[in-house]
Design a protein around this motif. Sequence first.
Motif, PDB file in Angstrom:
ATOM      1  N   GLN A  39       0.995  -1.212  -0.020  1.00  0.00           N
ATOM      2  CA  GLN A  39      -0.023  -0.026   0.004  1.00  0.00           C
ATOM      3  C   GLN A  39       0.909   1.315   0.012  1.00  0.00           C
ATOM      4  O   GLN A  39       1.906   1.355   0.571  1.00  0.00           O
ATOM      5  CB  GLN A  39      -1.017   0.048   1.241  1.00  0.00           C
ATOM      6  N   GLY A  40       0.453   2.216  -0.711  1.00  0.00           N
ATOM      7  CA  GLY A  40       1.041   3.625  -0.824  1.00  0.00           C
ATOM      8  C   GLY A  40       2.602   3.505  -1.317  1.00  0.00           C
ATOM      9  O   GLY A  40       3.325   4.244  -0.606  1.00  0.00           O
ATOM     10  N   ARG A  80       5.869   4.564  -2.624  1.00  0.00           N
ATOM     11  CA  ARG A  80       6.269   5.574  -3.373  1.00  0.00           C
ATOM     12  C   ARG A  80       7.763   5.477  -3.337  1.00  0.00           C
ATOM     13  O   ARG A  80       8.548   5.120  -2.547  1.00  0.00           O
ATOM     14  CB  ARG A  80       5.945   6.869  -2.721  1.00  0.00           C
ATOM     15  N   GLU A 100       4.083   6.662  -7.773  1.00  0.00           N
ATOM     16  CA  GLU A 100       3.300   7.670  -6.982  1.00  0.00           C
ATOM     17  C   GLU A 100       2.190   6.985  -6.291  1.00  0.00           C
ATOM     18  O   GLU A 100       1.039   7.331  -6.844  1.00  0.00           O
ATOM     19  CB  GLU A 100       2.881   8.643  -7.778  1.00  0.00           C
ATOM     20  N   GLY A 101       2.560   6.253  -5.315  1.00  0.00           N
ATOM     21  CA  GLY A 101       1.533   5.469  -4.600  1.00  0.00           C
ATOM     22  C   GLY A 101       0.751   4.564  -5.138  1.00  0.00           C
ATOM     23  O   GLY A 101      -0.219   4.506  -5.853  1.00  0.00           O
ATOM     24  N   ASP A 156      -0.805   0.675  -4.951  1.00  0.00           N
ATOM     25  CA  ASP A 156      -1.343  -0.297  -3.936  1.00  0.00           C
ATOM     26  C   ASP A 156      -1.683  -1.670  -4.762  1.00  0.00           C
ATOM     27  O   ASP A 156      -2.536  -1.449  -5.815  1.00  0.00           O
ATOM     28  CB  ASP A 156      -2.906   0.415  -3.422  1.00  0.00           C
ATOM     29  N   THR A 158       8.726  -1.286  -8.827  1.00  0.00           N
ATOM     30  CA  THR A 158       7.713  -1.733  -7.731  1.00  0.00           C
ATOM     31  C   THR A 158       8.278  -3.073  -7.218  1.00  0.00           C
ATOM     32  O   THR A 158       8.210  -3.166  -5.976  1.00  0.00           O
ATOM     33  CB  THR A 158       6.329  -1.899  -8.440  1.00  0.00           C
ATOM     34  N   SER A 183       8.290   5.419   0.848  1.00  0.00           N
ATOM     35  CA  SER A 183       7.368   5.108   1.838  1.00  0.00           C
ATOM     36  C   SER A 183       6.297   4.032   1.293  1.00  0.00           C
ATOM     37  O   SER A 183       6.488   3.824   0.221  1.00  0.00           O
ATOM     38  CB  SER A 183       6.534   6.537   2.024  1.00  0.00           C
ATOM     39  N   GLY A 184       5.523   3.427   2.109  1.00  0.00           N
ATOM     40  CA  GLY A 184       4.520   2.479   1.718  1.00  0.00           C
ATOM     41  C   GLY A 184       5.009   1.522   2.711  1.00  0.00           C
ATOM     42  O   GLY A 184       5.659   1.247   3.178  1.00  0.00           O
ATOM     43  N   SER A 185       3.664   0.455   2.750  1.00  0.00           N
ATOM     44  CA  SER A 185       3.938  -0.601   3.687  1.00  0.00           C
ATOM     45  C   SER A 185       3.585  -1.845   2.785  1.00  0.00           C
ATOM     46  O   SER A 185       2.898  -2.128   1.723  1.00  0.00           O
ATOM     47  CB  SER A 185       2.657  -0.350   4.635  1.00  0.00           C
ATOM     48  N   SER A 202       1.917   5.439 -11.851  1.00  0.00           N
ATOM     49  CA  SER A 202       0.562   5.182 -11.122  1.00  0.00           C
ATOM     50  C   SER A 202      -0.202   4.187 -11.675  1.00  0.00           C
ATOM     51  O   SER A 202      -0.141   3.829 -12.947  1.00  0.00           O
ATOM     52  CB  SER A 202      -0.244   6.581 -11.189  1.00  0.00           C
TER      53      SER A 202
END
Lengths: 257, 284
Positions: free
Chosen positions: A6-7, A9, A19-20, A22, A44, A56-58, A224
Amino acid sequence: MLLSVQGLRKSFNGRNVLEGVDFSVAAGELVAFLGANGSGKSTTLRCVMGITSPDSGSIRIDGAALDSLQGRELQQTRQRMAMIFQKIHLVPRRTALDNVCAGALSRIPTVRSLTPLLFPADVQQEALDCLDRVGLADRAFDRVGRLSGGQQQRVAVARALCQRADVVLADEPVSALDPHAAEQVMALLRELAHSEGLAVAAVLHQPDLALRYADRSIGLLQGSMTFDLPSTEITAEHLDTLYAPDRNPSVDRTQAA
Amino acid sequence: MTPHTLTPAVVRRGSSAQTRVALIRPKKPLRWITTAAVAAAVVGLHAVAIEGTDFKPELLVDGWKGMAAFIGDAFPPDLSWEKTLKPGLEATLVTLWIGLLGTTLSVPFALLLAALAAENTSPHRLVYQAARAVLSFFRAVPDIVFALIFVTAVGLGPFAGVLALICHNTGVMGKLWAESMEEIDAGPQEALRTAGANRIQQVANATLPMVVPQFVGLLLYRFDVNVRSSLVLGLVGAGGIGLLINQSIKSFQFDSMLTHILIVLVLIIVVDQFSAWIRRRLAA
């Protein structure tokens, strides 16, 4: 979901590559990532794998967030993921069996991993079983350099299996292969997902392979996601947005900015 | 987009029916000046070097008689078995053994230092720098200086030569090996890292097996060089055929000297052919 992200970046030198993003991949599912060069597909996977560290991102494996884990626990969770590379990245001078054993290195004491002669017998047996699962048990003692490209990529898949990974990330696994070998490798990845319950995410450059083999396809455009749909629902328009963005006026504006 | 500093080279001319791309090379006026400056610098350096080395070809012309006498004394080579051939062949074998041991016994040291001095296998930046420094030291000290040092420690003879070659060869081979490891495809090592292998496991199971052909090729090349180096080491008392050549010159037995040199020539050719043969087999 076995893998959920998720999220995500990531930027390189001030340029936003992701850019985010998920997405998630369930056990038993083969998910394809589609997109033009530079759309962020490979980044990714590399971020999820930890080769590149995301801004960032989980990332969750089987519900456990990687950033909440530490030390040995983090390492063990990470090892549930294995990567397949476009350039295969096996050692050509070693046998297929020795290359597959290398997937189990994290379970072998360092002194017993200095040469293949010292690899434990049970690891070697497991490696042979993994080669059998990709249909190459009869080539176990051939040097990898003497195998065809498609066979080499299947050996790399066997190495991922010998790592006991249940999440397989494949970065353009068939881009360097001829069409027949590409079909074989894609069929193998689908079979591993469907019959052995692995979660497989593959970056692909050929949309037709994605539509025929993947359960779901995710489209990436300039970092994206543009779609995340069952492969049966993907249309030519979806693909056009990815590969011919200049035909799409809404994208033109973002490029000019 | 960064603006182009050069004028665009492509201009279209002619009517709309027949257009052609006009060939206009972008002008680079500075190129002439830099070429001239480099040429002037090279010529100037050579002038200084000729001055610094007392380079006077006329001396060579004037001194032809001395050389002719020297070569005349050397012919025909002395082929007597007891006096020249037998000791020459025995000493040549010693030279070969010095070269062999000097090469093989430096392998463990060179391997360790190479792994520490290659960016992709070194465990830490400081270790990398330290290993590079050690290798530079062993490379910078000529083998002949090592030989003189070891002669004072273990006395005249081939053992001093072996020790000297081990030291110098560790420096050279360690550097060459480190460089070939840095040039190797990093992919397999990265693949093992993502599989959770530790640094030692990555090096032992990806990097090292990948560079084996290059390592063996460099090892053979160094063997070749070391056999020739051990000749020179003989001149300073480290045994082998070099010692005999030195002795025959000092006692004005130039015909024996020529015999020894001919034996050396055969040795060099044999070693060269041998390593070429092995390298061919490796490449296949």
